[in-house]
Write a protein that holds these residues in place. Sequence first.
Motif, short mmCIF file in Angstrom:
data_model
loop_
_atom_site.label_atom_id
_atom_site.label_comp_id
_atom_site.label_asym_id
_atom_site.label_seq_id
_atom_site.Cartn_x
_atom_site.Cartn_y
_atom_site.Cartn_z
N THR A 74 -4.13 29.23 8.46
CA THR A 74 -4.99 28.80 9.56
C THR A 74 -4.73 29.66 10.78
O THR A 74 -3.57 29.96 11.10
CB THR A 74 -4.71 27.32 9.93
N ILE A 75 -5.80 30.08 11.45
CA ILE A 75 -5.65 30.90 12.66
C ILE A 75 -5.31 30.00 13.85
O ILE A 75 -6.04 29.05 14.16
CB ILE A 75 -6.93 31.69 12.96
N ASP A 76 -4.20 30.29 14.50
CA ASP A 76 -3.81 29.58 15.71
C ASP A 76 -4.74 30.02 16.84
O ASP A 76 -4.80 31.21 17.17
CB ASP A 76 -2.35 29.90 16.06
N GLY A 77 -5.46 29.09 17.42
CA GLY A 77 -6.44 29.42 18.45
C GLY A 77 -5.83 29.95 19.73
O GLY A 77 -6.50 30.63 20.51
N GLY A 78 -4.54 29.71 19.93
CA GLY A 78 -3.90 30.16 21.16
C GLY A 78 -3.43 31.60 21.14
O GLY A 78 -3.43 32.28 22.17
N ASN A 79 -3.04 32.11 19.96
CA ASN A 79 -2.49 33.47 19.92
C ASN A 79 -3.06 34.35 18.81
O ASN A 79 -2.63 35.49 18.65
CB ASN A 79 -0.96 33.41 19.81
N GLN A 80 -4.01 33.83 18.03
CA GLN A 80 -4.70 34.61 17.00
C GLN A 80 -3.76 35.13 15.91
O GLN A 80 -3.99 36.16 15.31
CB GLN A 80 -5.53 35.73 17.62
N HIS A 81 -2.70 34.38 15.64
CA HIS A 81 -1.81 34.61 14.51
C HIS A 81 -2.04 33.49 13.49
O HIS A 81 -2.63 32.45 13.82
CB HIS A 81 -0.34 34.57 14.94
N ALA A 99 -15.10 31.71 17.25
CA ALA A 99 -15.32 30.95 16.01
C ALA A 99 -14.10 30.94 15.11
O ALA A 99 -13.92 30.02 14.30
CB ALA A 99 -16.52 31.53 15.26
N SER A 100 -13.25 31.95 15.23
CA SER A 100 -12.07 32.04 14.36
C SER A 100 -10.99 31.03 14.71
O SER A 100 -10.13 30.72 13.88
CB SER A 100 -11.47 33.45 14.44
N LYS A 101 -11.01 30.48 15.91
CA LYS A 101 -9.96 29.56 16.35
C LYS A 101 -9.90 28.33 15.44
O LYS A 101 -10.89 27.63 15.26
CB LYS A 101 -10.21 29.12 17.80
N GLY A 102 -8.75 28.12 14.84
CA GLY A 102 -8.58 26.96 13.97
C GLY A 102 -9.17 27.13 12.58
O GLY A 102 -9.11 26.20 11.77
N LEU A 103 -9.69 28.30 12.28
CA LEU A 103 -10.32 28.54 10.98
C LEU A 103 -9.26 28.61 9.88
O LEU A 103 -8.22 29.24 10.05
CB LEU A 103 -11.09 29.86 11.04
N SER A 104 -9.52 27.94 8.76
CA SER A 104 -8.60 27.94 7.63
C SER A 104 -9.21 28.63 6.42
O SER A 104 -10.43 28.69 6.28
CB SER A 104 -8.21 26.51 7.25
N PHE A 105 -8.35 29.16 5.55
CA PHE A 105 -8.79 29.83 4.34
C PHE A 105 -7.79 29.54 3.23
O PHE A 105 -6.57 29.59 3.45
CB PHE A 105 -8.86 31.34 4.59
N ALA A 118 0.19 39.50 22.01
CA ALA A 118 -0.96 38.67 21.65
C ALA A 118 -2.16 39.20 22.41
O ALA A 118 -2.35 38.91 23.58
CB ALA A 118 -0.71 37.20 21.99
N SER A 119 -2.96 40.02 21.73
CA SER A 119 -4.13 40.62 22.35
C SER A 119 -5.39 39.89 21.90
O SER A 119 -5.52 39.54 20.73
CB SER A 119 -4.25 42.10 21.95
N PRO A 120 -6.34 39.65 22.82
CA PRO A 120 -7.60 39.03 22.41
C PRO A 120 -8.40 39.90 21.45
O PRO A 120 -9.32 39.43 20.80
CB PRO A 120 -8.35 38.84 23.74
N ASN A 121 -8.03 41.17 21.34
CA ASN A 121 -8.77 42.10 20.49
C ASN A 121 -8.08 42.40 19.16
O ASN A 121 -8.47 43.30 18.43
CB ASN A 121 -9.02 43.40 21.25
N ILE A 122 -7.04 41.60 18.85
CA ILE A 122 -6.33 41.76 17.57
C ILE A 122 -6.15 40.39 16.92
O ILE A 122 -5.73 39.44 17.57
CB ILE A 122 -4.96 42.43 17.75
N MET A 123 -6.47 40.33 15.63
CA MET A 123 -6.20 39.15 14.81
C MET A 123 -5.01 39.50 13.93
O MET A 123 -5.06 40.46 13.15
CB MET A 123 -7.41 38.78 13.95
#
Length: 393
Positions: free
Chosen positions: A345-352, A331-337, A132-137
């Motif tokens: 939905t992007i999990d704000g804790g691990n960017q998965h 801004a991506s944390k919790g974002l849904s599409f 889980a890298s802060p630089n990878i979604m």
Amino acid sequence: MKKLKFILAVPFLFLLVSCGGKKNEVVKVGLLHSLSGTMTISETPVRDSELLAISEINANGGVLGKKIVPVEADGESDPQVFAEKARELLQDEKVATVFGCWTSQSRKAVKPVFEEFYGLLWYPVQYEGMEASPNIMYMGASPNQQIVPAVDYCAENIGKNMFLVGNDYIFPRTANRIIKAQLAQMDGVCVGEEYVPMGHKDFTEIILKIKAAKPNVILNTLNGDSNVAFFAELTKQGITSSVIPVMSFSMAEEEVSKMDASKLAGNLVSWNYYETTQTPRNEKFVSDYKTAYGEDRMTADPIEAGYIAVYMWAAACEKAGSFEVEAVRVASKGLSFTAPEGTVTIDGGNQHLYKQVRIGKINSTGLIDEVWATPYPVKPDPYLSTYQWARGL
């Protein structure tokens, strides 16, 4: 070293974007995929879906009032080349973000580059987790959203004696370590485990070993065009899905389309999306993709994940009011599409992503029919922290 190039037009839907205007009228993004080598079969269609998303967003006004200009780089199916091209995209081209990679080797190779330059990579493929890298979604499935439920499905519906075959690199070896731990807790048996180099084509000896081991099911973590050779040899040696079914983790519709689907029928795959997935959004996505690239082209999970990635990035930029990496990341944390597969939905804790798990069966036309699914999107657990049997992995 080959020069990176701007992608200014693609047949059918793609909007022409002029680079002759003022610099602040456009925003550059990188597309980093294997357009040559053994992974071309899998990665080129993902690139195409990203270009489709870019064209659609540009047709609707772009992002923060700017047109997106893709800069394409060929990773050449070589992790070292991926790292070099990632550095060029971030340091020389100064792209706002990058969409790309497939194999875990390529992702691991570019990870330190993105962390050094504090760039942001949108990775479109299921993988082995433990990262889980802060630089990878992470737009593909984590192991609890693909591998673990697939093994459970096989154990419950086929049998607990499993033979593992994969390419000799990070994803197959880590995935199989997970699978063996999972089998141990359910009194299952790994009756064989074999690895081959990327691009390997001769599976005669391995399939003889499979026949001797007599597993209930083969778990396949081969990538790229190795799958074509593997299934051809299975057929040659008389192993059909009715004899020993195969559950594949890195083979989807695009790879199936390069083989004789009638000989693959009945084999299984585990993903989060199929071309046949029944959602209103998917009907339009499939139609638009085929309009852009041809009626014979098929969509697949990583293709859809690449498409999701571009829209998620654009939405995060709009929410942040900025293209700056940290602002976009936050801004991506919790974002849904509302994606073709359903709401992600992007999990704000691990960017998965939260993703629904789907087991599919290949039919004789080359499409994949869903035979089992979770009733709701599953929370990503890349480190399998919620599974007691996975401790120490």
